[in-house]
Design an enzyme around this catalytic site. Sequence first.
Site, PDB file in Angstrom:
ATOM      1  N   ASN A  63      37.213  41.067  32.152  1.00 57.57           N
ATOM      2  CA  ASN A  63      38.345  41.399  31.277  1.00 57.57           C
ATOM      3  C   ASN A  63      38.723  40.233  30.376  1.00 57.57           C
ATOM      4  O   ASN A  63      39.113  40.431  29.233  1.00 57.57           O
ATOM      5  CB  ASN A  63      39.556  41.800  32.122  1.00 57.57           C
ATOM      6  CG  ASN A  63      40.763  42.129  31.266  1.00 57.57           C
ATOM      7  OD1 ASN A  63      40.741  43.103  30.516  1.00 57.57           O
ATOM      8  ND2 ASN A  63      41.798  41.301  31.335  1.00 57.57           N
ATOM      9  N   ASP A 114      41.782  37.884  26.512  1.00 59.74           N
ATOM     10  CA  ASP A 114      41.018  39.112  26.756  1.00 59.74           C
ATOM     11  C   ASP A 114      39.717  39.088  25.972  1.00 59.74           C
ATOM     12  O   ASP A 114      39.713  38.786  24.774  1.00 59.74           O
ATOM     13  CB  ASP A 114      41.833  40.338  26.337  1.00 59.74           C
ATOM     14  CG  ASP A 114      42.875  40.718  27.373  1.00 59.74           C
ATOM     15  OD1 ASP A 114      43.848  39.956  27.546  1.00 59.74           O
ATOM     16  OD2 ASP A 114      42.704  41.770  28.013  1.00 59.74           O
ATOM     17  N   ASP A 155      36.848  42.663  38.607  1.00 56.63           N
ATOM     18  CA  ASP A 155      38.278  42.395  38.529  1.00 56.63           C
ATOM     19  C   ASP A 155      38.928  43.225  37.419  1.00 56.63           C
ATOM     20  O   ASP A 155      38.382  43.327  36.314  1.00 56.63           O
ATOM     21  CB  ASP A 155      38.461  40.891  38.242  1.00 56.63           C
ATOM     22  CG  ASP A 155      39.907  40.454  38.262  1.00 56.63           C
ATOM     23  OD1 ASP A 155      40.560  40.654  39.306  1.00 56.63           O
ATOM     24  OD2 ASP A 155      40.383  39.926  37.239  1.00 56.63           O
ATOM     25  N   GLU A 158      38.297  46.937  40.994  1.00 59.17           N
ATOM     26  CA  GLU A 158      39.737  46.884  41.190  1.00 59.17           C
ATOM     27  C   GLU A 158      40.440  47.615  40.052  1.00 59.17           C
ATOM     28  O   GLU A 158      40.430  47.139  38.920  1.00 59.17           O
ATOM     29  CB  GLU A 158      40.222  45.426  41.224  1.00 59.17           C
ATOM     30  CG  GLU A 158      41.715  45.322  41.394  1.00 59.17           C
ATOM     31  CD  GLU A 158      42.329  44.035  40.821  1.00 59.17           C
ATOM     32  OE1 GLU A 158      43.413  43.656  41.281  1.00 59.17           O
ATOM     33  OE2 GLU A 158      41.731  43.431  39.915  1.00 59.17           O
TER      34      GLU A 158
END
Length: 539
Positions: free
Chosen positions: A140, A206, A236, A272
Amino acid sequence: MMNIFKKNNKLLTVMTAVIMTAALSACSLQMNRLNDEKPLYSSDDSYRTVYEIFVYSFCDSDGDGIGDLQGVISRLDYIEDLGFDAIWLSPICPSPTYHKYDVTDYKAVDPEYGDLSDYEALIAECHARNIRVYNDTVMNHSSSEHPWFKEACDYLRSLAPGEEPDASACRYLEYYNFTDKESGGYSRVLGTDWFYEARFWSGMPDLNLDSPLVRAEFRDIAAFWLDEGCDGFRMDAVTSYYTGDKNMSIEALGRFVSDVKELDPDAYIVCEGWSSQADYSEYYASGADSMFDFEFADSDGIIANTLRGSCTAERYVSTQLAEQGLYASFNPDYINAPFYTNHDMGRSAGYYAGEYADARVKMAGALNLLMSGTAYVYYGEELGMKGSGKDENKRAPMQWSSDPDATGMCSGPAGMDNISMKYGSYEDQVKDENSVYNYYREAIRLRRIFPAIARGDIAAILHSDAGCAVYIKVAEGCDPVMIAINTSSEEVTVKIPEMYCDYSLLAGTLNTSSDKITYRSGTLTLPAYDVAVITKDQK
Ligand code: CA
């Protein structure tokens, strides 16, 4: 009393109602066999029992107080003896923070943890024990200290006032989301009027997952670690890939999954997505093997609520039955990823108070480990460690010993509070057959002795009410199991329906007291907070 039967859409096992007051069945008295007498099932695929290791706080091999890869290697006997056959390593790549979720080099090991040769040694030691290794992978965002980001910012700083950036002059411009408009979730590139997307924190810019260059980087990163012997990736924050756009996030995850599967079809990917079950279930459409089953986790999840009595045992099993169909509707090959706590959640020993707190701490571990798929246990939960509030407290040093200077002991993250533990250290608990540690060890053994617990789907619910459930799990190639749980503080007696009398062997038990579980003539007596596994007696 009502019996509840559900239709399982995967196994097509349809049961009919059975009246509790059935005549005495032909089921005969059976001996209770100890869990330790049976061999553990050896998995050759991704149905595993995984130990989450927060490397910084797990085991220090060189005396600097910081956990490291050699420390992990030194505790593989411990991990293997507990029955784990996979480990998830928190991020190990170079990073300016202790948690290392902001990466500066995706193809190296942080010097605090060792180097690539240590990683290779860990892989070799794990594979010799049939333990798989999953790397935490942060796609991410990178660190703001990553050379990609620094070079892009340097380029923006080099522009004359009003000069438009030229993407061909700096390839890293497209790695991030730069804009000249200031808005929420964006941080300023210092010394410029440019801003970059950084939803978590300015130190975590990001990444632009639209960029073919970024996709190629992560394919390359996956190839690098697979070459190193890594068996899979824990992804993640996948629900943050595109803030506010779920479909784009699922697509980006799907591109990574297909790249990884092309490199190694056996590589495993667990993700996740910390959101509602309705939301994270959709991420199975990416083709990822597993999504963490947040619905059951944390202090307000189904597991903790079931043991507090604010959720029924009926709901614990019926939710599992329902999610089998839900997840399969997005990915027929899904493997659920049940977990109870992780490094972002308060330690579970703090969830319960009062007379039954110890029994609830133990049985919560079982309710997690009885779930289907690949189950995860956060390090230290098997010791009932404490730690809540700030993140650092949730990542306290593994309690190998009550002596902070003992071999392997870590110092823990800076800023961590002084945490007083509720239960003893590993050294104390290993000697106590009634310890949380020995309960967890038994619960994991039960999962490993009876592969249908992990590999099976719930095929029938024979009985369920507020504090008790009896259900059957069936898996291709495995002996089916009947599981009975008492999540209440009272002893329960259940008459097993006649049609299941071939389930005659009380084959495994988990006890939280000295009260005995009995199974005679089809009548099961289950003391408070106890678990029984009943099988067909083929011997
Ligand atoms: Ca160290």
